[in-house]
Design an enzyme around this catalytic site. Structure first.
Site, PDB file in Angstrom:
ATOM      1  N   LEU A 156      19.082  34.242  62.457  1.00 29.26           N
ATOM      2  CA  LEU A 156      20.412  34.118  62.507  1.00 29.26           C
ATOM      3  C   LEU A 156      20.596  32.799  63.287  1.00 29.26           C
ATOM      4  O   LEU A 156      20.127  33.262  64.469  1.00 29.26           O
ATOM      5  CB  LEU A 156      21.396  35.165  62.757  1.00 29.26           C
ATOM      6  CG  LEU A 156      22.968  35.287  62.490  1.00 29.26           C
ATOM      7  CD1 LEU A 156      23.611  36.612  62.697  1.00 29.26           C
ATOM      8  CD2 LEU A 156      23.397  34.278  63.593  1.00 29.26           C
ATOM      9  N   ASP A 192       8.559  39.762  50.159  1.00 31.31           N
ATOM     10  CA  ASP A 192      10.042  39.841  50.385  1.00 31.31           C
ATOM     11  C   ASP A 192      10.863  39.123  49.361  1.00 31.31           C
ATOM     12  O   ASP A 192      11.398  37.997  49.455  1.00 31.31           O
ATOM     13  CB  ASP A 192      10.391  38.977  51.775  1.00 31.31           C
ATOM     14  CG  ASP A 192      11.470  39.189  52.286  1.00 31.31           C
ATOM     15  OD1 ASP A 192      12.217  40.154  51.953  1.00 31.31           O
ATOM     16  OD2 ASP A 192      12.248  38.517  53.249  1.00 31.31           O
ATOM     17  N   HIS A 238      11.831  24.890  50.360  1.00 31.71           N
ATOM     18  CA  HIS A 238      12.513  25.795  50.948  1.00 31.71           C
ATOM     19  C   HIS A 238      12.664  25.650  52.373  1.00 31.71           C
ATOM     20  O   HIS A 238      13.651  26.266  53.127  1.00 31.71           O
ATOM     21  CB  HIS A 238      12.141  27.171  50.605  1.00 31.71           C
ATOM     22  CG  HIS A 238      11.021  27.880  51.450  1.00 31.71           C
ATOM     23  ND1 HIS A 238       9.620  27.239  51.340  1.00 31.71           N
ATOM     24  CD2 HIS A 238      10.845  29.014  51.916  1.00 31.71           C
ATOM     25  CE1 HIS A 238       9.025  27.994  52.267  1.00 31.71           C
ATOM     26  NE2 HIS A 238       9.836  29.159  52.768  1.00 31.71           N
ATOM     27  N   GLY A 239      11.854  25.159  53.005  1.00 36.98           N
ATOM     28  CA  GLY A 239      11.744  24.908  54.410  1.00 36.98           C
ATOM     29  C   GLY A 239      10.743  24.051  55.041  1.00 36.98           C
ATOM     30  O   GLY A 239      10.341  23.090  54.177  1.00 36.98           O
TER      31      GLY A 239
END
Length: 483
Positions: free
Chosen positions: A209, A99, A406-407
């Site tokens: 989202l 991705d 990143h997370g």
């Protein structure tokens, strides 16, 4: 301390560990892992194997790195960072990911929880309607091939020119939402077919989202938060996590096949075929770089169109305008990318695979509004726990090629999560805890249960104590859309 490896792991300090280059035949540099002792002890064997495999790649500079959210991935570990000599080193799709330019975007509002809560069900329904999610989802932007190639070249600026956003947005996107060197002639027809109808869509997996709330106690650095338009007092913000969808996946798939043949041509051997690579300056390396930049620019455009849809949804629900609601973009940052960047010790091709750029204060690449505080770093946690906003530091520029986490990082496979959790029950449990979820797939929702991830607060504390990023704010979810 018991670790999931037989290799020697030396303690550099409380949050940094090093595997010497003598621990595996072929290692050209040491491997370094950022982690607390507890996080290091929980890392899977794949992290140690993969980060040391990366340390064997031609032209690697100084170290192969892994961030505290690291776990087993394809080629590089997720959380992997490596810099290569652009002249003598390689480029590897396994160091970018399928991705391409999966990344994060954060949008502020002037709304408060008290104003949003009574309309949350309506808001989440409207967002779910306007931002398609799930495998194979199609966007509302209809493109012909010429227009799609323009998106590949121009990224987010194409969106602004076509009415999907505000001119000011570009200053608050990494590289202004457009990587140079994008070359659509190196993208296959099949990749175009997969991507041409997906602009403005979330996709599936861990993409989301999320509507979030920033409380007063969630701010750790009030001055830095204020510079980004964040004041606390139960302020509502919106976070987006997605990338280049099937388009980027196909670019990666196409070039992994090309690179497997190229390695034989250039006499390159790797520890793992998932690290298939080619010399960066070779025709194959440059062709992948041109195609990868096309996918990266499309991901910037994807998040920009989603932002347009989010603004319209809020405007419709609150009977106002996005400008009146203060819906300014805070930042957009990639975490699956390879870029040529300049540092004090030279210019390097930096691969970040599940890792975020974290440039420090004064970096000329940052917009003027953030140059004094450092680059905003957006780190998403699980949908049950919340997320963090941080900023880059000078130390990151010196020690990690301007990179950080990143997370939160997975601790459980998707299959195991689905065996452990039922999506329908998770949906009900989250609603009871004040988090409204809209999901395309209940099995997909189960894959993303909070128990499948590390505690993001522990990961954030690690990078904060290590000095490679500074925490600014913690954001708590109240509404989530999952593919």
């Amino acid at each position: 301390m018991k670790l999931n490896t037989d290799m020697l792991v030396n303690r550099i300090d409380d949050y940094l560990w090093e595997i010497p280059s003598s621990e595996k035949a072929g290692m050209l540099v040491p491997a370094r892992i950022y982690a607390s002792p507890a996080i290091l002890g929980g890392m899977d064997r794949g992290v140690f194997d993969q980060v040391t495999n990366v340390a064997c790649l031609p032209g690697i500079h100084r170290y192969a790195l892994c961030m505290p959210d690291g776990h087993w991935g394809y080629g590089f570990p997720i959380g992997g960072v490596a810099a290569f000599d652009p002249e003598d080193g390689v480029i590897s799709p396994g160091g970018v990911g399928y991705d391409i330019n999966c990344g994060m975007r954060l949008i502020r509002t002037d709304l408060t929880l008290a104003e949003v809560q009574p309309k949350l069900e309506l808001l989440m329904t409207e967002l779910f309607r306007r931002v398609p999610a799930g495998v194979g989802s199609r966007g509302f932007v209809n493109l012909n091939r010429r227009e799609f190639r323009d998106v590949m070249r121009k990224g987010a600026s194409w969106c602004i020119a076509n009415g999907y956003g505000w001119a000011e947005d570009l200053d608050r996107i990494e590289e202004r939402g457009c990587l140079e060197g994008a070359d659509p002639t190196h993208v296959t027809d099949y990749a175009i077919e997969r991507g041409i109808n997906q602009l403005g869509t979330l996709g599936s997996g861990n993409h989301y989202l999320e509507v979030q709330v920033l409380s007063d106690k969630g701010i750790f650095d009030r001055e830095t938060a204020a510079a980004m338009g964040l004041t606390g007092r139960d302020q509502v913000v919106v976070m987006v996590h997605c990338g280049s969808r099937g388009f980027g996946h196909q670019v990666a798939s196409d070039y992994l096949k090309v690179f497997e043949k190229a390695m034989r041509r250039y006499g390159i051997s790797v520890k793992d075929q998932q690290l298939a690579c080619a010399p960066f300056r070779s025709p194959e390396g440059q062709e992948y770089f041109g195609a990868m930049n096309c996918a990266a620019n499309t991901a910037f455009a994807n998040r920009q169109v989603i932002t347009h849809q989010i603004r319209d949804a809020f405007a419709a629900v609150f009977d106002s305008t996005p400008h009146a609601l203060g819906m300014h973009l805070i930042y957009d940052v990639a975490h699956n990318i390879a870029k040529v960047e300049r540092y004090q010790d030279g210019q390097w091709l930096v691969h970040r695979k599940g890792a975020t750029r974290a440039f420090g204060p004064g970096s000329p690449e940052l917009p003027a509004c953030y140059r004094h505080i450092g680059q905003p770093v957006i780190c998403g946690g699980s949908m049950e726990t919340g997320s963090y906003l941080l900023v880059g530091t000078d130390r990151a520029m010196h020690d990690t090629f301007g990179s950080t986490m990143h997370g939160s990082g997975r601790t459980m496979s998707r299959a195991q999560a689905k065996r452990t959790v039922r999506g329908e029950q998770l949906l009900r449990d989250m609603k009871q805890h004040g988090i409204l979820v809209k999901a395309v797939s209940m099995s997909g929702l189960a894959e993303e249960a909070g128990l499948a991830y590390k505690n993001i607060s522990d990961v954030v504390e690690t990078v904060d104590h290590a000095g490679i990023t500074k925490k600014v704010a913690e954001l708590k979810p109240i509404g989530n859309i999952k593919g």
